[in-house]
Design an enzyme around this catalytic site. Structure first.
Site, PDB file in Angstrom:
ATOM      1  N   GLY A 120      57.272  21.054  -5.471  1.00 31.50           N
ATOM      2  CA  GLY A 120      56.909  21.084  -4.058  1.00 31.50           C
ATOM      3  C   GLY A 120      55.976  22.225  -3.729  1.00 31.50           C
ATOM      4  O   GLY A 120      55.832  22.621  -2.570  1.00 31.50           O
ATOM      5  N   THR A 131      52.641  22.552  -3.758  1.00 35.69           N
ATOM      6  CA  THR A 131      51.481  22.262  -2.911  1.00 35.69           C
ATOM      7  C   THR A 131      51.876  22.270  -1.443  1.00 35.69           C
ATOM      8  O   THR A 131      51.168  22.825  -0.596  1.00 35.69           O
ATOM      9  CB  THR A 131      50.874  20.898  -3.291  1.00 35.69           C
ATOM     10  OG1 THR A 131      50.637  20.851  -4.697  1.00 35.69           O
ATOM     11  CG2 THR A 131      49.561  20.668  -2.557  1.00 35.69           C
ATOM     12  N   TRP A 132      52.998  21.664  -1.132  1.00 31.28           N
ATOM     13  CA  TRP A 132      53.496  21.600   0.239  1.00 31.28           C
ATOM     14  C   TRP A 132      53.804  22.998   0.767  1.00 31.28           C
ATOM     15  O   TRP A 132      53.406  23.360   1.884  1.00 31.28           O
ATOM     16  CB  TRP A 132      54.750  20.733   0.263  1.00 31.28           C
ATOM     17  CG  TRP A 132      55.278  20.372   1.618  1.00 31.28           C
ATOM     18  CD1 TRP A 132      54.630  20.455   2.820  1.00 31.28           C
ATOM     19  CD2 TRP A 132      56.578  19.864   1.916  1.00 31.28           C
ATOM     20  NE1 TRP A 132      55.431  20.014   3.829  1.00 31.28           N
ATOM     21  CE2 TRP A 132      56.637  19.642   3.314  1.00 31.28           C
ATOM     22  CE3 TRP A 132      57.680  19.549   1.126  1.00 31.28           C
ATOM     23  CZ2 TRP A 132      57.778  19.135   3.945  1.00 31.28           C
ATOM     24  CZ3 TRP A 132      58.812  19.038   1.762  1.00 31.28           C
ATOM     25  CH2 TRP A 132      58.857  18.840   3.147  1.00 31.28           C
ATOM     26  N   HIS A 146      53.720  30.821 -11.038  1.00 32.17           N
ATOM     27  CA  HIS A 146      54.779  30.073 -11.704  1.00 32.17           C
ATOM     28  C   HIS A 146      55.603  30.981 -12.612  1.00 32.17           C
ATOM     29  O   HIS A 146      56.524  30.505 -13.293  1.00 32.17           O
ATOM     30  CB  HIS A 146      54.184  28.951 -12.573  1.00 32.17           C
ATOM     31  CG  HIS A 146      53.756  27.737 -11.810  1.00 32.17           C
ATOM     32  ND1 HIS A 146      54.446  27.233 -10.727  1.00 32.17           N
ATOM     33  CD2 HIS A 146      52.692  26.895 -11.993  1.00 32.17           C
ATOM     34  CE1 HIS A 146      53.828  26.146 -10.280  1.00 32.17           C
ATOM     35  NE2 HIS A 146      52.779  25.926 -11.023  1.00 32.17           N
ATOM     36  N   TYR A 184      63.405  21.956  -2.193  1.00 35.43           N
ATOM     37  CA  TYR A 184      62.529  20.873  -1.758  1.00 35.43           C
ATOM     38  C   TYR A 184      63.317  19.838  -0.951  1.00 35.43           C
ATOM     39  O   TYR A 184      62.859  19.358   0.095  1.00 35.43           O
ATOM     40  CB  TYR A 184      61.901  20.218  -2.990  1.00 35.43           C
ATOM     41  CG  TYR A 184      60.974  19.066  -2.703  1.00 35.43           C
ATOM     42  CD1 TYR A 184      59.641  19.295  -2.362  1.00 35.43           C
ATOM     43  CD2 TYR A 184      61.421  17.745  -2.785  1.00 35.43           C
ATOM     44  CE1 TYR A 184      58.779  18.241  -2.109  1.00 35.43           C
ATOM     45  CE2 TYR A 184      60.569  16.688  -2.538  1.00 35.43           C
ATOM     46  CZ  TYR A 184      59.238  16.937  -2.194  1.00 35.43           C
ATOM     47  OH  TYR A 184      58.401  15.881  -1.941  1.00 35.43           O
ATOM     48  N   ARG A 240      51.523  12.513  -5.397  1.00 36.95           N
ATOM     49  CA  ARG A 240      51.920  11.241  -6.009  1.00 36.95           C
ATOM     50  C   ARG A 240      52.837  10.460  -5.076  1.00 36.95           C
ATOM     51  O   ARG A 240      52.415   9.526  -4.423  1.00 36.95           O
ATOM     52  CB  ARG A 240      52.581  11.471  -7.371  1.00 36.95           C
ATOM     53  CG  ARG A 240      52.771  10.189  -8.192  1.00 36.95           C
ATOM     54  CD  ARG A 240      53.377  10.491  -9.551  1.00 36.95           C
ATOM     55  NE  ARG A 240      54.752  10.938  -9.474  1.00 36.95           N
ATOM     56  CZ  ARG A 240      55.815  10.123  -9.506  1.00 36.95           C
ATOM     57  NH1 ARG A 240      55.631   8.823  -9.607  1.00 36.95           N
ATOM     58  NH2 ARG A 240      57.034  10.611  -9.445  1.00 36.95           N
ATOM     59  N   LYS A 241      54.104  10.861  -4.981  1.00 37.36           N
ATOM     60  CA  LYS A 241      55.048  10.172  -4.096  1.00 37.36           C
ATOM     61  C   LYS A 241      55.727  11.109  -3.095  1.00 37.36           C
ATOM     62  O   LYS A 241      55.959  10.745  -1.960  1.00 37.36           O
ATOM     63  CB  LYS A 241      56.122   9.449  -4.924  1.00 37.36           C
ATOM     64  CG  LYS A 241      55.639   8.198  -5.628  1.00 37.36           C
ATOM     65  CD  LYS A 241      56.826   7.447  -6.241  1.00 37.36           C
ATOM     66  CE  LYS A 241      56.384   6.121  -6.841  1.00 37.36           C
ATOM     67  NZ  LYS A 241      57.542   5.366  -7.403  1.00 37.36           N
TER      68      LYS A 241
END
Length: 325
Positions: A69, A71-72, A133, A221, A285-286
């Protein structure tokens, strides 16, 4: 892969001494470095990040295990920090730039001419907003000893694995580091994945968030998906820029701007590229909870469930693995 700099020979010897496993995606190898599996393509950047980066007390870092998560959270954090500069949101940078461009990963950015890049970082508008990361123990000393704020996001390990599999498979080809989902799963269960083991990464930030809650905000997330308004308020409060009652509309606008559907539909995220090698569309993606059920066999579910139960035992940390809707 050799590290560069004044101690190049020593760095080369250090790399050759590290345990390594065959990588997948764009990383030919994973090296076991400082108790985590570092992708070979990241070693130089990690080295430079640890050696040269100097934190400022008002820096804000987004930290995460890959495909959790990130990017969000980058979009939300950037929008909250800069809400006073883009009140109308009409000309907001997120409309024309991918979140990874606006909130760079320093272990990927600090390669090449490091001296020039460090100078540029020192002159950035404050508060500076970065991402990493890296596991908490491997963060640069200046980060761990400063008063910077770290917002950490994690995701249940089942969806994390599936999201990572889809993303890194994009970079595989018959002639390079292609493995099956079953092989990738076995490696994940053994902790052999970029910046893994997953459980060590998550527990490092979890424990730090308990010890130093003013420094590390720990998010899941699944919780953001369930109640985004509540957690956006938490993020804003943690960053010292809470939304007052009159700014409720601003908060709702930020949530809408950073939503999965909005971000995925932007031209920059349909056709743009990150670092000239990754199509931005692959970051969207989803965005669902529970997609892992379409990929896991009963034996895979049993195996990973047992591992996670053992690794997280006694920590007080648990995860939702399916959507409640």
């Amino acid at each position: 892969m050799a590290l560069v700099g004044a101690q190049g020979n020593e760095d080369e010897k250090m790399i050759l001494s590290l345990p390594k496993e065959r990588g997948w995606g764009k990383a030919p190898y994973f090296y076991f470095f400082q108790n985590f599996w570092c992708p070979s393509i990241s070693l130089q950047g990690v080295h430079n990040f640890q050696k040269y980066f100097q934190a400022k007390d008002n820096d804000v870092f987004v930290a995460s295990f890959p495909k959790s998560g990130t990017t969000w959270l980058k979009a939300l954090t950037f929008a909250i920090i800069n809400c006073q500069h883009f009140e109308s949101l009409v000309n907001h940078p997120l409309l024309t730039s991918n979140p990874h461009e606006l909130v760079p990963f320093l272990e990927f950015s600090l390669v090449g001419d490091v001296d020039e890049k460090i100078v540029k970082l020192s002159h950035m508008t404050e508060p500076r907003n970065f991402a990493t990361h890296l596991p908490f123990p491997s963060l640069p000393t200046s980060i761990k000893e400063s008063n910077i704020r770290i917002i950490y996001i994690c995701r249940n390990p089942f969806d994390t694995f599936v999201s990572g599999w889809h993303f890194f498979s994009i970079f595989m080809s018959e002639s390079s580091h292609k493995i099956t989902i079953e092989e990738a799963f076995e490696r994940f269960c053994n902790g052999v994945i970029g910046f893994g083991p997953w459980w060590s990464h998550v527990l490092g930030y979890w424990k730090e968030s308990i010890t130093r809650p003013n420094k590390v905000l720990f998010l899941k997330y699944e919780d953001l998906k369930e109640d985004i308004s509540f957690h956006v308020k938490r993020i804003a409060d943690f960053l010292g820029c809470p939304f007052i009652e009159e700014e409720k509309g601003m908060m709702e606008s930020i949530i809408k701007l950073c939503s999965f559907d909005k971000m995925k539909d932007l031209e920059v995220n349909k056709f743009g590229h990150h670092l000239k090698i990754i199509e931005n569309k692959h970051f969207f993606r989803k965005g669902e909870i529970g997609d892992w059920v379409n990929h896991f066999s009963p034996s895979m579910i049993e195996k990973l469930s047992k591992i996670i139960e053992e690794k997280l035992s006694g920590s007080g940390l648990s995860f939702k693995t399916q959507s409640s809707s």
